[in-house]
Write a protein that holds these residues in place. Structure first.
Motif, PDB file in Angstrom:
ATOM      1  N   SER A 163       3.671 -12.930   0.701  1.00 30.09           N
ATOM      2  CA  SER A 163       4.003 -13.183  -0.705  1.00 30.09           C
ATOM      3  C   SER A 163       4.427 -14.633  -0.922  1.00 30.09           C
ATOM      4  CB  SER A 163       5.121 -12.245  -1.169  1.00 30.09           C
ATOM      5  OG  SER A 163       4.691 -10.904  -1.090  1.00 30.09           O
ATOM      6  N   GLN A 216       3.611  -8.890  -6.262  1.00 29.88           N
ATOM      7  CA  GLN A 216       4.057  -7.632  -5.660  1.00 29.88           C
ATOM      8  C   GLN A 216       5.060  -6.926  -6.568  1.00 29.88           C
ATOM      9  OE1 GLN A 216       5.728  -8.364  -1.792  1.00 29.88           O
ATOM     10  NE2 GLN A 216       5.630  -6.215  -1.188  1.00 29.88           N
ATOM     11  N   ASP A 256      -1.343  -9.165  -4.663  1.00 31.95           N
ATOM     12  CA  ASP A 256      -0.306  -8.878  -3.662  1.00 31.95           C
ATOM     13  C   ASP A 256       0.056  -7.392  -3.706  1.00 31.95           C
ATOM     14  OD1 ASP A 256       1.701  -8.985  -1.797  1.00 31.95           O
ATOM     15  OD2 ASP A 256       2.821 -10.607  -2.754  1.00 31.95           O
ATOM     16  N   GLU A 257      -0.468  -6.643  -2.776  1.00 34.01           N
ATOM     17  CA  GLU A 257      -0.287  -5.187  -2.697  1.00 34.01           C
ATOM     18  C   GLU A 257      -0.630  -4.473  -4.004  1.00 34.01           C
ATOM     19  OE1 GLU A 257       2.984  -3.604  -0.473  1.00 34.01           O
ATOM     20  OE2 GLU A 257       3.328  -5.519   0.553  1.00 34.01           O
ATOM     21  N   GLY A 291       9.302  -7.662  -0.109  1.00 32.12           N
ATOM     22  CA  GLY A 291       9.192  -6.345  -0.743  1.00 32.12           C
ATOM     23  C   GLY A 291       9.400  -5.197   0.230  1.00 32.12           C
TER      24      GLY A 291
HETATM   25 MG   LIG Z   1       5.263  -9.354   0.069  1.00 31.28          MG
END
Ligand SMILES: [Mg+2]
Ligand SMILES: Nc1ncnc2c1ncn2[C@@H]1O[C@H](COP(=O)(O)OP(=O)(O)OP(=O)(O)O)[C@@H](O)[C@H]1O
Length: 499
Positions: free
Chosen positions: A45, A87, A167-168, A399
């Motif tokens: 991230s 994220q 991001d995810e 995260g």
């Molecule tokens: Mg991350």
């Protein structure tokens, strides 16, 4: 291969006590999906935030079309054609969906569009991400977290970017929603867009990626075509050693009935009530498609939502339907939305770890920082939490490490009944195995466990018994030999009567 659109060279980024990136380079080519993989805290991230001008690198260079750029904020990065879906959800809940989709476009040509036309553009983008049924005039906060995630992706679409960093994006998605995301990604690459895709769901690499880069401790371990990256190689490079996701051997449950549910009908659902008895040491998995009512069922079990009908008792004693009464009876729920519901982001990590279990760190009427630090150190070792130390502000954690903190906090409380909603979401593969082990251990000590999961291997590998939800109801139950992915899917889809 065509020339890269975006290139990062030797990026370095330090925070007090951590070197988040130490010399990271990355190439993004048009029309390709570049999977960026690594454990919680590896630096993924951070890299995304630097590429979009959200944070400045200490050292290193960014190039767009071979020319050096220095984006000072996301708006400048957007001008180069680079946009990110972060994220953390950044949807503004009070604003209509349309305004959220159009966010950041106010000063451009689109900002001058008539309201009606804006809704139309938003509706078109929503349709592309599989949210065709969402009213663009609705407040964004009324949507589920999964739908909000897709709204963010719709935002990236209307920006017409050349590089999209995700991001995810799939962390909250399953089933049709996940398929919709994948088809949007494929569409974008077909149009020549470069994608960076971060995920902990490693099966997505084979499904989607063209290129792979693995990060570990802020460094690139290796980078190459996705075809050269079978899952075992990815895991080995992420973690630094081979890891098998082995499920702990389940111990036989005891005879004591700890958790008893009779005639329960969760609020807002219809139909016949369901019964459930969970014995000490028993692990019950709850499977089902997204929106099938799994989380609502779990919330009803935790007293967080008053059911339309039914009773719940712990060790034979009825429990009133409120969170306070449930907690007092030893029933705790680790929610799906862990960040918003489970953490005080301003507090140091040691305080969050012990938040639900203050007694263990109280001394002479005060909270003992020393005991908090001790508790943190234990959880850090168990779950592989990465923070610069016990006093670090929780907000600054990656995260996945925040997720681990919330889990640690509840696992410490030693409840009688542990309810978990998607316990390994956003958690790296090394720590997953550890979480399975802890759950099995707690069960072996006599806890009753009920967990919801979208990951079938997790359900089949961990549960003694499986409930399958469909259309807001419990559609069936499987145990012993009959617990397998095929049976679960049939029940979830309602495609076949399982004898
Ligand atoms: Mg991350
Ligand atoms: N603002 C900050 N202040 C201090 N440390 C930070 C800050 N932002 C990130 N870090 C640290 O930098 C490291 C990398 O974090 P990053 O968020 O990039 O990880 P990640 O690879 O995205 O992990 P995850 O899979 O958990 O999301 C972590 O150790 C994190 O604690």
């Amino acid at each position: 291969m065509e020339k890269p659109i975006l290139e990062a060279r030797d990026l370095v980024k330090s925070f007090p006590g951590v070197r988040a990136l130490s010399g990271v380079s990355l190439l993004c080519h048009p029309g390709r999906v570049h999977a960026l993989l690594g454990e919680n805290g590896a630096g993924k991230s951070t890299l995304v935030r630097i590429l979009t001008g959200n944070q400045a690198a200490d050292e290193g260079e960014l190039l767009v079309d071979g020319r050096p750029v220095h984006p000072a904020d996301p708006r400048e990065a957007l001008a180069y054609g680079v946009t990110a879906v972060y994220q953390e959800l950044t949807v503004l809940p009070e604003l209509p969906v349309t305004d959220n989709v159009m966010l950041g476009q106010e000063s451009t040509r689109r900002g001058l569009l008539r309201r009606g036309r804006q809704h139309e553009v938003a509706r078109e983008a929503l349709k592309r991400v599989g949210l065709g049924d969402v009213d663009p005039r609705a407040r964004a906060g009324t949507l589920s977290a999964a739908a909000q995630q897709l709204v963010e992706i719709a935002r990236a679409l209307v920006r017409g970017s050349r590089v999209v960093l995700l991001d995810e994006p799939s962390a909250l998605l399953a089933g049709d929603r996940l398929d919709a995301l994948h088809s949007v990604v494929r569409q974008l690459t077909a149009d020549g867009v470069a994608i960076i895709y971060i995920t902990h769901r490693l099966e997505e690499v084979a499904a989607l990626a063209d290129d792979v880069t693995v990060l570990r401790d802020g460094q690139v371990v290796s980078s190459g075509p996705a075809a050269d990256y079978p899952v075992d190689r990815i895991v080995r490079e992420m973690v630094g050693r081979a890891v098998d996701t082995v499920f702990p051997t389940a111990t036989e449950p005891g005879d004591e009935e700890v958790f008893t549910v009779r005639g329960l009908i969760p609020a807002g659902t219809a139909g016949t009530g369901f019964d459930l008895t969970v014995r000490a040491g028993e692990i019950v998995g709850v499977a089902g498609l997204l929106g099938s009512g799994r989380s609502r069922l779990l919330r009803a079990l935790a007293g967080a939502e008053r059911p339309a009908q039914g009773t719940i008792s712990v060790a034979g004693r009825p429990v009133r339907s409120s969170v306070r009464a449930a907690v007092a009876a030893g029933v705790v729920l680790v929610p799906e939305e862990r960040k918003t519901e489970g953490l005080v982001l301003d507090l140091p990590v040691r305080a969050n770890v012990t938040l639900a279990d203050l007694r263990s760190v109280a001394g002479g009427g005060w909270l003992s920082a020393a005991r908090e630090r001790e508790a943190y150190a234990k959880e850090r070792d168990r779950l592989g939490i990465r923070a610069s130390g016990p006093d670090q502000e929780t907000r600054q954690l990656s995260g996945g490490n925040q997720q681990k903190i919330v889990l640690a906090k509840w696992l410490r409380t030693r409840p009688r009944v542990l309810l978990l909603d998607e316990p390994t979401r956003g958690i790296d593969i090394g720590a997953k195995t550890e979480i399975y082990r802890i759950i099995a251990e707690l069960a072996a000590e006599g806890l009753a466990v009920v967990f919801v999961s979208s990951e079938l291997p997790e359900v089949t590998g961990l549960a003694h018994r499986v409930l399958v939800c469909r259309g807001g109801q419990v559609a069936g139950e499987l145990s012993g030999e009959r617990i397998d992915e095929e049976h679960i899917m049939h029940l979830a889809l309602g495609t076949q009567e399982v004898p």
